[in-house]
Each structure stands twice: as structure tokens, then as C-alpha cells.
Design a protein around this motif. Sequence first.
Motif, PDB file in Angstrom:
ATOM      1  N   THR A 109       0.832  -1.201   0.000  1.00 36.53           N
ATOM      2  CA  THR A 109       0.000   0.000   0.000  1.00 36.53           C
ATOM      3  C   THR A 109       0.866   1.250   0.000  1.00 36.53           C
ATOM      4  O   THR A 109       0.555   2.222  -0.686  1.00 36.53           O
ATOM      5  CB  THR A 109      -0.921  -0.012   1.235  1.00 36.53           C
ATOM      6  OG1 THR A 109      -1.661  -1.232   1.218  1.00 36.53           O
ATOM      7  CG2 THR A 109      -1.871   1.144   1.221  1.00 36.53           C
ATOM      8  N   SER A 156      -9.249  -4.721  -4.770  1.00 41.63           N
ATOM      9  CA  SER A 156      -8.472  -4.215  -3.634  1.00 41.63           C
ATOM     10  C   SER A 156      -8.055  -2.776  -3.865  1.00 41.63           C
ATOM     11  O   SER A 156      -8.102  -1.952  -2.957  1.00 41.63           O
ATOM     12  CB  SER A 156      -7.221  -5.069  -3.410  1.00 41.63           C
ATOM     13  OG  SER A 156      -7.571  -6.377  -3.084  1.00 41.63           O
ATOM     14  N   VAL A 175      -5.653  -3.720   3.298  1.00 40.68           N
ATOM     15  CA  VAL A 175      -6.664  -3.697   2.239  1.00 40.68           C
ATOM     16  C   VAL A 175      -6.345  -4.671   1.102  1.00 40.68           C
ATOM     17  O   VAL A 175      -7.256  -5.331   0.596  1.00 40.68           O
ATOM     18  CB  VAL A 175      -6.872  -2.254   1.717  1.00 40.68           C
ATOM     19  CG1 VAL A 175      -7.751  -2.240   0.481  1.00 40.68           C
ATOM     20  CG2 VAL A 175      -7.484  -1.388   2.814  1.00 40.68           C
ATOM     21  N   PRO A 176      -5.082  -4.822   0.670  1.00 45.40           N
ATOM     22  CA  PRO A 176      -4.828  -5.766  -0.430  1.00 45.40           C
ATOM     23  C   PRO A 176      -5.287  -7.193  -0.149  1.00 45.40           C
ATOM     24  O   PRO A 176      -5.595  -7.950  -1.073  1.00 45.40           O
ATOM     25  CB  PRO A 176      -3.302  -5.707  -0.603  1.00 45.40           C
ATOM     26  CG  PRO A 176      -2.943  -4.335  -0.151  1.00 45.40           C
ATOM     27  CD  PRO A 176      -3.874  -4.056   0.989  1.00 45.40           C
ATOM     28  N   TYR A 177      -5.381  -7.564   1.129  1.00 45.02           N
ATOM     29  CA  TYR A 177      -5.849  -8.913   1.442  1.00 45.02           C
ATOM     30  C   TYR A 177      -7.325  -9.099   1.097  1.00 45.02           C
ATOM     31  O   TYR A 177      -7.794 -10.219   0.953  1.00 45.02           O
ATOM     32  CB  TYR A 177      -5.606  -9.235   2.924  1.00 45.02           C
ATOM     33  CG  TYR A 177      -4.141  -9.212   3.273  1.00 45.02           C
ATOM     34  CD1 TYR A 177      -3.264 -10.145   2.732  1.00 45.02           C
ATOM     35  CD2 TYR A 177      -3.627  -8.245   4.132  1.00 45.02           C
ATOM     36  CE1 TYR A 177      -1.917 -10.120   3.025  1.00 45.02           C
ATOM     37  CE2 TYR A 177      -2.283  -8.216   4.443  1.00 45.02           C
ATOM     38  CZ  TYR A 177      -1.427  -9.149   3.887  1.00 45.02           C
ATOM     39  OH  TYR A 177      -0.096  -9.117   4.182  1.00 45.02           O
ATOM     40  N   LEU A 178      -8.047  -7.978   0.956  1.00 43.91           N
ATOM     41  CA  LEU A 178      -9.449  -8.047   0.563  1.00 43.91           C
ATOM     42  C   LEU A 178      -9.588  -8.711  -0.794  1.00 43.91           C
ATOM     43  O   LEU A 178     -10.479  -9.541  -1.000  1.00 43.91           O
ATOM     44  CB  LEU A 178     -10.063  -6.633   0.529  1.00 43.91           C
ATOM     45  CG  LEU A 178     -11.491  -6.560  -0.003  1.00 43.91           C
ATOM     46  CD1 LEU A 178     -12.451  -7.244   0.962  1.00 43.91           C
ATOM     47  CD2 LEU A 178     -11.894  -5.124  -0.238  1.00 43.91           C
ATOM     48  N   GLY A 179      -8.706  -8.365  -1.733  1.00 41.93           N
ATOM     49  CA  GLY A 179      -8.745  -8.981  -3.057  1.00 41.93           C
ATOM     50  C   GLY A 179      -8.571 -10.482  -2.977  1.00 41.93           C
ATOM     51  O   GLY A 179      -9.263 -11.243  -3.660  1.00 41.93           O
TER      52      GLY A 179
END
Length: 195
Positions: free
Chosen positions: A3, A35, A170-174
Motif C-alpha cells: 500500500t 483491492s 486492504v490488499p488482502y481483501l482482493g
Amino acid sequence: MSTETIIEFISSYGYWIIFLFLFFGIVGIPAPEESLLFLIGVLIGNHQLSFAESAVCAEAGVLLGMLSAYWIGKKAGTPFLKKYGRYIGITEQRWNTAQKKYMENHRFMIFAGFYMPGIRQISPYFAGISKVPFHQYLLYSAAGSLSWVLPIIAAGYFAGSLFDINPEYVPYLGGLLLVIFAIYMLFKYAKNKSK
């Protein structure tokens, strides 16, 4: 990509980075589009990005990616499939079957395909190869991209406003969305196979 790196890129090069990431993600170069859109919303909520500029660049990247993939499919898709299709198991009969099924549902695939990773990248090429009329393709792509980009940015914005979300996570959301989608597809496949 972290991020911090994305934020640094945006700080250094401006909102064009959002455009480029989403453009290349749609054209088929792997990028975590959901994400990124959610992260954009969180950063807007944290007053690190402007909503208007972020949304315009995101929508432009997605829509131009869709249009570029459509034209590539229209101009180069059929010759590519004729030349190399047999190497990847695409016979003329399989292609005709796939094309027929696609054309039966092409409006849905173009519009709602944004919410399905993989379909989002393949659908524009299929539309171009299948010669979907451009005005129709443009209409469904524009409507679909807006209905995908804005709600995910808004979800990030409101989630970031309601909860203290660390942008690093947040990238783990993808990844989570991809796992949920894979489970759904496996369930659907197993259900269809049992019939």
C-alpha cells in the motif's frame, strides 16, 4: 505491491497511476482491481486522495481497458484463435459452442462480468471476436464499469470512515474476494455436475 508503494506512486506521478493499474488489470495483466478500488475509497476517507479525481481516473482506466480489449479481440482475435487455438485445446467446434453461449448472454456478461474475476478480463475479447455491435458493447461496458467502480470506492470510503482500517491490510481483501469467488464457482460446478 504494498500500500505504501501505491501511495508513493500516486504522490509521485499523480492519479494517472490509478488509471494505469486499472487499465492494465482489465486488459489482462494481473492487478488486484477490487483491492485497489477499495483502497482508493479508504484513502479518500483518510483525506489522502480526492474523490472526483480518483473516480474519474478509475472509471477511465476501466472503460478504456474494456474498449482496448474489445478492439484487440475484434481485429486480432479470430486470426489468433485460428493459428494458435489448437495448441490450447480450442477447436473450431469448441469455439463455435463457446461463442454461441456467450452471444446468448453477452449483455449480462459485459455488464455483470465486472464482478467476476477472470470473466472481467475475458469478456471484452469475446465480445470483440464475436462481433458484438460496438454501440451496444459501449453502453453495457460504461454502465457495468460505473456500477462496479463507484460502489467499491464508496464501500472503501464508508468502511474507512466507520472503522479504523489500516490501508496496509486492504490488499488482502482482493485475496478474500478471490477465495469466495472460487468457492462459489466450485459449488456451482459441483451442483451442475450432480444434475
